[in-house]
Design a protein around this motif. Sequence first.
Motif, PDB file in Angstrom:
ATOM      1  N   LYS A  28       0.729  -1.325   0.076  1.00 32.95           N
ATOM      2  CA  LYS A  28      -0.048  -0.126   0.120  1.00 32.95           C
ATOM      3  C   LYS A  28       0.832   1.109   0.156  1.00 32.95           C
ATOM      4  O   LYS A  28       0.544   2.310  -0.442  1.00 32.95           O
ATOM      5  N   LEU A  77      -4.178   0.071  -5.694  1.00 28.92           N
ATOM      6  CA  LEU A  77      -4.831   0.169  -4.256  1.00 28.92           C
ATOM      7  C   LEU A  77      -6.048  -0.741  -4.104  1.00 28.92           C
ATOM      8  O   LEU A  77      -6.277  -1.214  -2.997  1.00 28.92           O
ATOM      9  N   LYS A  81      -6.533  -3.770  -1.239  1.00 28.49           N
ATOM     10  CA  LYS A  81      -7.775  -3.780  -0.627  1.00 28.49           C
ATOM     11  C   LYS A  81      -8.415  -4.994  -0.559  1.00 28.49           C
ATOM     12  O   LYS A  81      -8.626  -5.618   0.501  1.00 28.49           O
TER      13      LYS A  81
END
Length: 216
Positions: A28, A77, A81
Amino acid sequence: MTGFTLVNILGGLLIVTSTVVVLARTAKKSALLYMLQSFVLVLLLLSLGFATESSELFLWSASAFVTKVVLVPGILLYTIKKLGESQEVVNETSPARSVAIIAIEVLVCFAAVKQVDLYTAAEVKPALAISLAHFFIGLTCIISQRNIVKQIFGYCLMENGSHVTLALLAPHAPELVEIGIATDAIFAVLVMALVVRRIFRKTNSLDANNLMELKG
């Protein structure tokens, strides 16, 4: 400060941001730092556009912002996630050794660029050397990372390097060329992200060392 001086300074910032992308402890963080690097790349394109009076580079910078600052980091991203990847990643190479390798790669590229005698590259040889070094930094990222999501950033760094190299050597190239490169990058990252998700669903692991054995 001349426009070309600003271009070379921003090129130096690209090396700093690419190094921290490689060294980041989580995927991340790498995605966010890659977003920052891509923004620096956009500023470099704008500065080069003003320095060379190239209207094409202004369009390049706009499309680069959409694709590299927004879309590519957004895809990564979102993938991170979905995978729930928040733990620290393990590097095959220590941070100090990675920095040393990157420094050597940059120095070698500076030595190589000194031999280049092109009118378009005369004022931006430092930035050109840095753009070439991104190919090797990308390989370093791929080789030194065990996390397969972070390995994708190696490809992204190489693609950013090709982007800057093309802009420096051909600042008046049609903007359609840049769109083609950026589109390829988006589809490549999208495919790699889908593959990573399938791998994680099958193996419940993002460690490349756990994927070395073939299972029948």
